[in-house]
Design an enzyme around this catalytic site. Structure first.
Site, short mmCIF file in Angstrom:
data_model
loop_
_atom_site.label_atom_id
_atom_site.label_comp_id
_atom_site.label_asym_id
_atom_site.label_seq_id
_atom_site.Cartn_x
_atom_site.Cartn_y
_atom_site.Cartn_z
N HIS A 61 -13.16 2.33 0.22
CA HIS A 61 -13.12 1.26 1.24
C HIS A 61 -13.79 -0.01 0.72
CE1 HIS A 61 -13.28 4.68 4.47
NE2 HIS A 61 -12.02 4.34 4.26
N ASN B 215 0.88 -1.17 0.00
CA ASN B 215 0.00 0.00 0.00
C ASN B 215 0.91 1.22 0.00
OD1 ASN B 215 -1.80 2.03 0.46
ND2 ASN B 215 -2.76 1.11 2.25
N ARG C 152 -2.65 -2.04 -3.38
CA ARG C 152 -3.90 -1.33 -3.15
C ARG C 152 -3.89 -0.09 -4.04
NH1 ARG C 152 -5.35 3.11 1.22
NH2 ARG C 152 -7.54 3.29 0.73
N ARG D 193 -12.44 15.13 8.17
CA ARG D 193 -13.23 15.51 6.98
C ARG D 193 -14.67 15.83 7.38
NH1 ARG D 193 -11.57 10.29 3.51
NH2 ARG D 193 -9.71 10.06 4.78
N GLU E 114 -8.15 -5.63 4.91
CA GLU E 114 -8.03 -5.26 3.49
C GLU E 114 -6.82 -5.92 2.83
OE1 GLU E 114 -8.67 -1.30 5.18
OE2 GLU E 114 -9.56 -0.76 3.26
#
Ligand code: AMP
Length: 404
Positions: A180, A7, A91, A241, A385
């Protein structure tokens, strides 16, 4: 078969090496502060001592070289030969409309990922650096890309289109993509397995609540709507956010505060959400502690966060005309019993009956936190993940070998 999962971020690179025969992790680690003379490499071989090195690492290629050196190290290594790495899975955040599944990296795939730089300027260029760094160090090893957006490509147009002029979609592919995806796919599959029911028969709302947060309506195993949009800014209130706001706030605030486009974007991405309301930071642990000690801003931040999450769960129950299960995952979802309890207590209308004791038990594995009589089952499922990326890469390599 051993698969290395990467990643790559702009200044960091996380890795995990899997032995696919047992789906076990042989080693994992990360390189932080790439581009600096004091980059930090942390390497954790399973069942062995952790290694930490601080050195100059100016490029991703050097980061990969140093990682490989440790994987092959006579004392700390878990491999004898670089050829024991059979494939690398990356990823990749944005696959646009081009990728509804994972892909083996070739020139065409790389061209497409580059074309998508515009849609994910912070992420996709960094992933490309990771791909190139692997190519430079291990030129003969096949690489695969697994996209955060791919799982959501099953969304129907009613969910993915924005009610703005169609020309913006046709010319610039402005639409909801969602993120996601590997996490939502993984936890919905696990939920079906734990409940002992076919995924194809279930209506599940998956809540990936970490630093970034998104909810997905998974109907019959497919994503039919998700809260993040064209970018990961839309939807739930997050650590830093804003999530959903009235879009008219943007030009209004720019005018009143004399903000540039960059400044308003930074405000919404980095200085909003829990950070802005709590005035403490983005960490849910700190906010919960402060709230319990009587801090009013922390309480407001927590309550807004919970309220907005609950509204999405309700919306998705309506979108699917039903809901069999809710899944909590990621840093906050897996660990914050207080948040889960607040959400579930206020979902009694849907038939959620929280088992308070099961919810607050200090456990880390997969578990059901509702009573047997609950019409909607609520589960906590740690996401993985990296394992999804390793599995996808493994499958692509097997398919490729069968074809050849
Ligand atoms: P993630 O992005 O999935 O790694 O999640 C990171 C976030 O999880 C952190 O910002 C924390 O706010 C949150 N988190 C981690 N542990 C806990 C905990 N024990 N209680 C509440 N929140 C937690």
């Amino acid at each position: 078969m051993n698969i290395l999962v990467i990643n790559a971020g702009s200044s960091s690179l996380k890795f995990q090496l899997y032995a696919m025969q047992w789906e076990s992790v042989l080693a994992k680690g990360k390189v932080e502060r790439i581009g600096m003379d004091s980059a930090i490499l942390t390497y954790e071989p399973t069942d062995m001592r952790e290694v930490r090195e601080v050195s100059e690492i100016l490029e991703h290629t050097t980061a990969i070289r140093k990682m490989l050196k440790l994987l092959l190290h006579p004392e700390h290594g878990v491999l004898k030969d670089i050829h024991e790495i059979n494939a690398v899975g990356h990823r990749v955040v944005h696959g646009g409309e081009s990728f509804s599944g994972s892909a083996i990296v070739d020139d065409e795939v790389k061209r497409e990922i580059r074309r998508l730089f515009d849609l994910a300027p912070l992420h996709n260029p960094a992933h490309m650096l990771g791909i190139q760094a692997v190519e430079a160090n291990m030129p003969s090893v096949p690489q695969a890309v697994v996209f955060d957006t791919a799982f959501h490509q099953t969304m129907p147009p009613v969910a993915y289109l924005y009610p703005i002029p169609m020309v913006l979609y046709k010319k610039h592919q402005i639409r909801r993509y969602g993120f996601h995806g590997t996490s939502h796919a993984y936890v919905s599959e696990r939920a079906a397995a734990i409940l002992g029911r076919p995924l194809e028969d279930l209506k599940i709302v998956t809540c990936h609540i970490g630093n970034g947060a998104s909810c997905t309506a998974v109907m019959n195993g497919k994503s039919m709507d998700t809260s993040m949009g064209m970018t990961p800014l839309e939807g739930l209130m997050m650590g830093t956010r804003s999530g959903d706001i009235d879009p008219a706030i943007v030009p209004y605030a720019m005018d009143k505060e004399e903000l540039t486009l960059g400044e308003v974007s930074s405000m919404l991405n980095k200085h909003s959400g829990l950070t802005a309301i709590s005035q403490l930071g983005s960490d849910m642990r700190e906010i919960t502690e402060a709230m319990e000690a009587g801090d009013r801003s922390a309480r407001l931040a927590f309550e807004m966060y919970e309220y907005r999450l609950r509204k999405y769960i309700g919306a998705y129950a309506a979108a699917m005309n039903g809901m069999d299960a809710i899944v909590f995952t990621a840093g906050v979802g897996e660990n914050s019993a207080v948040l889960r309890a607040a959400v579930c207590r206020n979902l009694s209308f849907f038939g959620v009956e929280l088992d308070e004791e099961a919810n607050s038990r200090r456990e880390s594995g997969e578990r059901v936190i509702t009573r047997n009589s609950s019409r909607v089952q609520v589960l906590v499922i740690p996401t993985n993940e990296e394992l999804v990326i390793a599995r996808e890469t493994h499958q692509l390599i097997l398919n490729q070998n069968n074809v050849v």
